[in-house]
Design a protein around this motif. Structure first.
Motif, PDB file in Angstrom:
ATOM      1  N   GLY A  10       1.036  -1.277  -0.152  1.00 45.58           N
ATOM      2  CA  GLY A  10       0.783  -0.119  -0.580  1.00 45.58           C
ATOM      3  C   GLY A  10       0.671   1.443   0.019  1.00 45.58           C
ATOM      4  N   THR A  11       2.304   1.149   0.401  1.00 43.13           N
ATOM      5  CA  THR A  11       3.157   2.382  -0.168  1.00 43.13           C
ATOM      6  C   THR A  11       2.514   3.305  -1.251  1.00 43.13           C
ATOM      7  OG1 THR A  11       4.531   0.706   1.319  1.00 43.13           O
ATOM      8  CG2 THR A  11       5.644   3.254  -0.268  1.00 43.13           C
ATOM      9  N   LEU A  12       2.657   2.858  -2.846  1.00 39.31           N
ATOM     10  CA  LEU A  12       2.630   3.053  -3.489  1.00 39.31           C
ATOM     11  C   LEU A  12       1.326   2.452  -4.769  1.00 39.31           C
ATOM     12  CD1 LEU A  12       6.132   3.681  -5.125  1.00 39.31           C
ATOM     13  CD2 LEU A  12       4.433   5.242  -4.284  1.00 39.31           C
ATOM     14  N   THR A  13       1.362   3.098  -5.758  1.00 41.31           N
ATOM     15  CA  THR A  13      -0.231   2.854  -6.414  1.00 41.31           C
ATOM     16  C   THR A  13       0.046   2.761  -7.238  1.00 41.31           C
ATOM     17  OG1 THR A  13      -1.053   4.820  -6.278  1.00 41.31           O
ATOM     18  CG2 THR A  13      -2.358   3.487  -4.657  1.00 41.31           C
ATOM     19  N   SER A  14      -0.456   2.313  -8.327  1.00 45.25           N
ATOM     20  CA  SER A  14      -0.324   1.906 -10.027  1.00 45.25           C
ATOM     21  C   SER A  14      -1.242   1.675 -10.699  1.00 45.25           C
ATOM     22  CB  SER A  14       0.979   1.125 -10.272  1.00 45.25           C
ATOM     23  OG  SER A  14       1.338   0.835 -11.165  1.00 45.25           O
ATOM     24  N   ARG A  15      -1.167   2.206 -11.626  1.00 45.47           N
ATOM     25  CA  ARG A  15      -2.725   1.593 -12.702  1.00 45.47           C
ATOM     26  C   ARG A  15      -2.082  -0.299 -13.505  1.00 45.47           C
ATOM     27  NH1 ARG A  15      -1.811   2.819 -19.122  1.00 45.47           N
ATOM     28  NH2 ARG A  15       0.666   3.455 -19.023  1.00 45.47           N
ATOM     29  N   TRP A  16      -0.983  -0.563 -13.279  1.00 45.39           N
ATOM     30  CA  TRP A  16      -0.553  -1.777 -13.269  1.00 45.39           C
ATOM     31  C   TRP A  16      -1.082  -3.202 -12.413  1.00 45.39           C
ATOM     32  CZ3 TRP A  16       0.562  -1.060 -18.112  1.00 45.39           C
ATOM     33  CH2 TRP A  16       1.459   0.361 -18.425  1.00 45.39           C
ATOM     34  N   ASP A  17      -1.648  -3.754 -13.264  1.00 46.55           N
ATOM     35  CA  ASP A  17      -2.365  -5.358 -11.968  1.00 46.55           C
ATOM     36  C   ASP A  17      -0.895  -6.236 -12.617  1.00 46.55           C
ATOM     37  OD1 ASP A  17      -3.807  -6.690 -11.336  1.00 46.55           O
ATOM     38  OD2 ASP A  17      -5.511  -6.405 -12.651  1.00 46.55           O
ATOM     39  N   PHE A  18      -0.667  -6.743 -11.661  1.00 47.37           N
ATOM     40  CA  PHE A  18       0.243  -7.682 -11.521  1.00 47.37           C
ATOM     41  C   PHE A  18       0.048  -8.701 -11.494  1.00 47.37           C
ATOM     42  CE2 PHE A  18       3.007  -3.574 -10.961  1.00 47.37           C
ATOM     43  CZ  PHE A  18       4.010  -4.929 -11.233  1.00 47.37           C
ATOM     44  N   ASP A  19      -1.062  -9.107 -10.799  1.00 50.87           N
ATOM     45  CA  ASP A  19      -1.968 -10.070 -10.273  1.00 50.87           C
ATOM     46  C   ASP A  19      -3.481 -10.783 -11.392  1.00 50.87           C
ATOM     47  OD1 ASP A  19      -0.903  -9.765  -8.154  1.00 50.87           O
ATOM     48  OD2 ASP A  19      -2.350  -8.706  -7.122  1.00 50.87           O
TER      49      ASP A  19
ATOM     50  N   ILE B  40       9.431 -13.841 -15.548  1.00 55.31           N
ATOM     51  CA  ILE B  40       8.806 -14.056 -14.144  1.00 55.31           C
ATOM     52  C   ILE B  40       7.411 -13.185 -14.476  1.00 55.31           C
ATOM     53  CG2 ILE B  40       8.645 -12.170 -12.101  1.00 55.31           C
ATOM     54  CD1 ILE B  40      10.694 -13.960 -12.075  1.00 55.31           C
ATOM     55  N   LEU B  41       7.049 -12.265 -14.784  1.00 58.35           N
ATOM     56  CA  LEU B  41       5.430 -12.146 -15.275  1.00 58.35           C
ATOM     57  C   LEU B  41       4.615 -12.968 -15.909  1.00 58.35           C
ATOM     58  CD1 LEU B  41       6.271  -8.532 -17.359  1.00 58.35           C
ATOM     59  CD2 LEU B  41       5.088  -8.773 -14.813  1.00 58.35           C
ATOM     60  N   ILE B  42       5.222 -14.264 -16.534  1.00 60.03           N
ATOM     61  CA  ILE B  42       4.064 -14.773 -17.363  1.00 60.03           C
ATOM     62  C   ILE B  42       3.961 -16.338 -16.377  1.00 60.03           C
ATOM     63  CG2 ILE B  42       4.026 -13.820 -19.706  1.00 60.03           C
ATOM     64  CD1 ILE B  42       5.985 -15.937 -20.764  1.00 60.03           C
ATOM     65  N   GLN B  43       5.246 -16.158 -15.818  1.00 54.76           N
ATOM     66  CA  GLN B  43       5.174 -17.325 -14.859  1.00 54.76           C
ATOM     67  C   GLN B  43       3.659 -18.113 -14.147  1.00 54.76           C
ATOM     68  OE1 GLN B  43       7.613 -17.595 -12.373  1.00 54.76           O
ATOM     69  NE2 GLN B  43       7.894 -19.425 -11.483  1.00 54.76           N
ATOM     70  N   PRO B  44       3.395 -16.973 -13.658  1.00 52.15           N
ATOM     71  CA  PRO B  44       1.862 -17.860 -13.479  1.00 52.15           C
ATOM     72  C   PRO B  44       0.944 -18.301 -14.570  1.00 52.15           C
ATOM     73  CG  PRO B  44       2.539 -15.564 -11.867  1.00 52.15           C
ATOM     74  CD  PRO B  44       3.462 -16.086 -13.145  1.00 52.15           C
TER      75      PRO B  44
END
Length: 99
Positions: A61-70, A93-97
């Motif tokens: 919750g320290t920073l917000t972003s428009r990017w959704d990593f989840d 790393i991004l596509i691993q999940p």
């Protein structure tokens, strides 16, 4: 629910060191400012540790972003936005999940 930062991450946040600057630049979509200040060519691309710290900053919750990593769609938007600025390891790393 927020997750606390690890001690090393908290130290980077408090001192706004280069590690924090790189992660924050991803979240604020200001990566080109970081590239302009980097003298090492291998550090001009986004690295996995940059993404991991950026995700930790958002999760805390320290920073917000428009990017959704989840979400898959969010990850695809990140990949489209940053394109070849992402190292191949960062791409993995991004596509691993989702593989």
């Amino acid at each position: 629910m927020t997750k606390p930062l690890a001690p090393a991450d908290m130290q980077s946040l408090l001192t706004h060191d280069q590690r924090y600057v790189r992660a924050a630049a991803i979240l604020k979509d200001q990566w080109l400012n970081v590239v302009a200040d980097e003298d090492r060519l291998d550090r001009q691309r986004i690295q996995p540790e940059d993404l991991q710290f950026a995700k930790a900053l958002v999760a805390s919750g320290t920073l917000t972003s428009r990017w959704d990593f989840d979400s898959y769609a969010g990850v695809q938007k990140i990949r489209q936005q940053f394109g070849n600025q992402l190292s191949s390891a960062a791409q993995r790393i991004l596509i691993q999940p989702y593989v």
